[in-house]
Design a protein around this motif. Structure first.
Motif, short mmCIF file in Angstrom:
data_model
loop_
_atom_site.label_atom_id
_atom_site.label_comp_id
_atom_site.label_asym_id
_atom_site.label_seq_id
_atom_site.Cartn_x
_atom_site.Cartn_y
_atom_site.Cartn_z
N GLN A 539 0.82 -1.19 0.00
CA GLN A 539 0.00 0.00 0.00
C GLN A 539 0.87 1.26 0.00
O GLN A 539 2.10 1.19 0.11
N HIS A 540 0.22 2.38 -0.09
CA HIS A 540 0.94 3.66 -0.05
C HIS A 540 1.69 3.77 1.28
O HIS A 540 1.16 3.43 2.34
N ILE A 565 8.45 8.92 1.15
CA ILE A 565 7.08 8.46 0.96
C ILE A 565 7.01 7.55 -0.27
O ILE A 565 7.94 7.49 -1.07
N SER A 566 5.90 6.85 -0.39
CA SER A 566 5.52 6.17 -1.62
C SER A 566 4.04 6.44 -1.82
O SER A 566 3.23 6.10 -0.97
N ASN A 567 3.72 7.09 -2.91
CA ASN A 567 2.33 7.48 -3.18
C ASN A 567 1.70 6.64 -4.26
O ASN A 567 0.78 7.07 -4.94
N ARG A 576 12.18 10.60 -1.67
CA ARG A 576 12.43 11.57 -0.61
C ARG A 576 11.62 12.84 -0.86
O ARG A 576 11.49 13.30 -1.98
N CYS A 577 11.08 13.36 0.22
CA CYS A 577 10.31 14.60 0.12
C CYS A 577 11.26 15.77 -0.17
O CYS A 577 12.44 15.72 0.18
N PRO A 578 10.77 16.83 -0.80
CA PRO A 578 11.61 18.03 -0.97
C PRO A 578 12.06 18.58 0.37
O PRO A 578 11.49 18.26 1.42
N LYS A 587 3.26 8.00 5.69
CA LYS A 587 4.36 7.99 4.73
C LYS A 587 3.86 7.90 3.28
O LYS A 587 4.48 7.24 2.44
N ASP A 588 2.74 8.55 3.01
CA ASP A 588 2.21 8.55 1.67
C ASP A 588 1.98 9.95 1.11
O ASP A 588 1.45 10.11 0.02
#
Length: 870
Positions: A539-540, A565-567, A576-578, A587-588
């Motif tokens: 899952q996400h 995250i993994s969307n 990686r987030c900005p 974490k989505d």
């Protein structure tokens, strides 16, 4: 069933139709080994197209076979729908012969053979087509009047290569109407091949796109145990692997043919049973010839018939296999293949073909091959000597209409393979038309024109024309330039009616289109999208991690690390987030970080500012008190100038704490630490000077002591200036070498962007603190030694306590500073400034203010002298 051969031929009149010619005197050809047909002779110089088709094959019906004691089954049947291939050939020839502008004064003919779904028999058919009938002697053409210019055939790759083995030797063009496949055997090279259908690779890409669209990553492969099956696996497997799709199993099935139509349930089919029943695979891709697919049909029907249950799967079927060929009265295909997918060669509508079928009758010219189909389709007996199925059947009236047949027997609309045959005939006609045009330009007579098969290659390899329906057709390097495959969803009703719902397509340019809203799934799935994966999807917020020793489609799901995250479902890795965002709890999703600093509006900032203002006001009151009592003994006894400097330093320290509040800027970052360091150094230097003067005053009180010369304001000024100047030098060095600057800390605290001052050089920062600490320790030690000296207004004890508080605060500050993050680092430093500053103010000046304000009787010279004498 013996081979069927059929010729349409005429030069300037309606074509005569009959059997293949054996000799000039006897035009007979065996049919069912005991029947003969008399033929008319053919005029020389004609053009004939040879056709090799698959019309008779073993078929599987539970209610039609009986089980033998040895566990084997034997069944024969007619492939009704394959007769449309022959009819499309006849239709194209009829259209061309009626077209005066295409081949004027020339009538095409054709010779039709049935290979019985057996590639070995194909060699016999080709020999019979090219050379003397039934003698099969190479290059022997005794009284052969057929001018064979090309051959059409090859529904399977095995049949195509069998034809090409002989045809390529004589450079006769071979137009293959089955799906274009790759010849894996490097020893074979057939330059006479012309593919009338799209390339096989397009179909493979379409299969992969279909799997990706529905997220099916765990599939099974069932292929024929021959070159076709091997070619399919070798072509498809790399495409599946590239798109992270795994084959749970690859099973090969043995083919059936006309020589041995018996099939034993041995180890291969038992293994197939195990994988179909036990494997958690809902999508199965099938590829193979009709013989091998019939073996699969036999296995499935027998297995499900015995167990009164069916194997519900999503079947992806090859172009050459029509599900309706397997429809039977027990409804087997209705349950098993309802909801299956097929890739059919894309075709455009040819309306006149239906008109051709409406008028078709089993007349004498068509009787030799059509009688088999006619009697089997309409369940009647023709009054002819060609083919007698049974004597108990009703007699055919001749009024039977093909449009009355159900769709699973014969479709009125042209199929993909039939459309390829239709275009193949037109391609040959166009290739003949070009040399005729040249002959007209050269003013040569038509009868002098003798076109040889090899002369057609240059035209066929690159040809562009419009067929009889007006559709544009173009071949480049012997392959169809445009086209593709239609994705068909089989909707089969219990009454054996069916719908081939066109739900998508894959073009030759790999453009994929699918419509989910009209797809019907197998009844086992209750019209919900089937899942076919090794494990449940990640899952996400999770990413895939490979299981050791397992296929890459079987994986574990691991939660994404902090700020990643993994969307999407089944993410290969987390992203990686900005820098200005952080991951949420699941974490989505990346959320913008909150910008934080020690603001003056928040509660903590208000408290610190209030304390600083309060103590600054208290300091001002103390200064005012001392100024009003400037000439009193207690003020004079403690060096009034040093007292004023010290109080001013304490006040400035309170004010300097405001530099730490609010949004950091370039100027505030330059000033805050340096101003604090210098002002505190001045304050501690004043304390050290006061303590030193106390000791000097005590020593000077002794008669004739040398210290009398050191008493005075100059000594105090020298101590304050020299000690403060050292700190000034350190701060200047810091500013020039690596000055502090504002920065945004993105990583210290999750979800926050901390606006702070980067100290530039931690070494210089700790040098400033260390020097202040050094002055404080020296002041503490000196004050501790002078704490018991007799004096009415001895400040040594007060300075000792103040330095004790001062050192305690800053010693506690260091671990707190190092272990705290964000705005609380600044809050701790401001608190340390306020606490240490208040320690100096309270310990040194509050007792004096108490005496000045509340006990003025103690602030007298008389009391001071008495205490000193004591």
């Amino acid at each position: 069933m013996a081979s069927i051969c059929y010729i349409l031929w005429s030069m300037f009149e309606k074509p005569d139709c009959g059997r293949c010619v054996k000799s000039q005197k006897s035009a007979k050809c065996s049919f069912h080994n005991n029947r003969h047909i008399q033929n008319k002779f053919y005029k020389p110089g004609g053009a004939v197209i040879g056709g090799i088709f698959s019309l008779i094959h073993p078929n599987i019906y539970v209610n039609n076979f009986r089980e033998n004691p040895d566990g084997k089954f034997k069944v024969y049947s007619v492939a009704h729908k394959n007769y449309q291939h022959v009819l499309s050939l006849l239709f194209a020839i009829k259209e061309i012969n009626k077209n005066p502008s295409l081949l004027p004064n020339l009538t095409l003919g054709c010779c039709i053979y049935d290979d019985l779904f057996d590639s070995g028999r194909t060699y016999e058919m080709i020999m019979d087509l090219l050379f003397t009938h039934q003698i099969h002697t190479p290059n022997y053409k005794c009284d052969r009047r057929k001018n064979i210019l090309s051959a059409i055939g090859g529904l399977s790759m095995k049949t195509s290569t069998a034809m090409a083995t002989i045809l390529s030797t004589y450079k006769i063009p071979q137009l293959v109407y089955g799906a274009s496949q790759t010849i894996r055997n490097g020893k074979m090279h057939f330059p006479a091949f012309y593919w009338m259908a799209p390339e096989e690779t397009v179909q493979h890409i379409g299969i992969v796109q279909l799997l990706l669209h529905f997220r099916w990553t765990w599939v099974g492969l069932i292929v024929s145990d021959d070159d076709d099956g091997e070619s399919f696996v070798q072509s498809l497997t790399p495409l599946l692997t590239e798109k992270s799709i795994c084959a749970a199993f690859t099973e090969k099935i043995e083919a059936m043919n006309y020589r041995s139509s018996q099939l034993s349930f041995g180890k291969p089919l038992l293994q197939l049973k195990r994988v179909l029943v036990s494997a958690k695979v809902n999508v199965i891709i099938i590829s193979g010839t009709s013989q091998s697919l019939n073996s699969l049909i036999l296995f499935l029907e027998v297995y499900e018939f015995r167990r009164k249950a069916y194997i519900g799967k999503v079947w992806i079927l090859p172009p050459q296999w029509d599900v309706t060929n397997t429809l039977s009265s027990n409804g087997f295909s209705t349950k098993t293949f309802h909801g299956a997918f097929s890739f059919f060669i894309h075709m455009d509508e040819v309306p006149k073909f239906q008109e051709f079928l409406w008028t078709l009758q089993p007349e004498e010219t068509l009787m030799d091959f059509l009688s088999v189909f006619w009697q089997d389709a309409f369940h009647c007996q023709l009054l002819s000597e060609f083919y007698k199925k049974c004597i108990t059947c009703r007699t055919c009236t001749g009024e039977e209409k093909l449009e009355s047949l159900p769709g699973h027997v014969l479709e009125m609309e042209l199929t993909g393979e039939s459309y390829s045959i239709y275009n193949a005939v037109y391609a040959v006609a166009q290739a003949l038309h070009i040399p005729r045009q040249k002959a007209v330009r050269d003013r040569r007579k038509f009868l002098e024109l003798n076109v040889q098969p090899w002369q057609l290659h240059s035209t066929l390899r690159n040809i562009h024309f419009n067929n009889g329906a007006g559709h544009e057709v173009q071949y480049v390097n012997g392959k169809l330039l445009a086209g593709g495959y239609d994705i068909v969803n089989w909707i089969i009703s219990p009454n054996l009616s069916f719908i081939k719902a066109k739900v998508g397509k894959i073009s030759s340019t790999q453009e994929f289109l699918i419509r989910e809203d009209i797809i019907k799934w197998n009844n086992r799935f209750n019209q919900t999208l089937p899942l076919s994966v090794c494990v449940k999807s990640c899952q996400h917020g999770y990413s895939k991690t490979v299981r050791e020793g397992k296929p890459f489609c079987c994986y574990n799901c691991t939660l994404c690390p902090e700020n990643m995250i993994s969307n999407q479902t089944d993410a290969d890795h987390c992203i990686r987030c900005p820098e200005d965002q952080y991951s949420n709890r699941n974490k989505d999703l990346c959320i913008p970080k909150v910008i934080t600093f020690l603001s003056c509006q928040e509660p903590l900032g208000v408290i610190l500012i209030s304390l600083a203002v309060f103590f600054a006001v208290v300091t001002c009151l103390v200064i005012q008190t001392f100024l009003k009592n400037w000439n009193t003994p207690i003020v004079k006894a403690n060096n009034r100038i040093l007292t004023c400097v010290l109080l001013s330093s304490i006040l400035l320290c309170y004010i300097s704490s405001f530099l730490f509040m609010g949004k950091p800027g370039r100027l505030t970052c330059l000033l805050r630490q340096n101003a604090f360091g210098i002002i505190f150094s001045v304050a501690v230097s004043c304390v050290l000077a006061k303590t030193t003067l106390v000791i000097l005053a005590f020593l000077a009180s002794k008669p004739s002591h040398k210290m009398r010369n050191w008493l005075g304001q100059n000594v105090a000024n020298a101590i304050v200036l020299s000690c403060s100047l050292v700190q000034v030098c350190i701060c200047l060095t810091w500013l020039f070498a690596s000055p502090p600057f504002p920065e945004a800390d993105m990583y210290s605290l999750a979800g926050q962007i901390i606006l702070e001052c980067n100290e530039g050089s931690l070494t210089m920062f700790y040098s400033v603190l260390s020097y202040i600490g050094f002055l404080a320790i020296v002041s503490f030690m000196v004050a501790f030694l002078a704490r018991k000296l007799p004096d009415t207004f001895n400040e040594a004890k007060l300075i000792t306590f103040s330095m004790l508080v001062f050192c305690s605060v800053w010693i506690s500050f260091i671990p707190a500073y190092l272990s705290t993050k964000g705005k609380y680092v600044i809050a701790i430093e401001v608190f340390a400034i306020l606490a240490s500053n208040t320690g100096l103010l309270a310990c040194i000046f509050l007792p004096k203010c108490y005496i000045i304000v509340l006990r003025p009787d103690l602030n007298s010279r008389k009391l001071s002298g008495e205490k000193r004498n004591h």
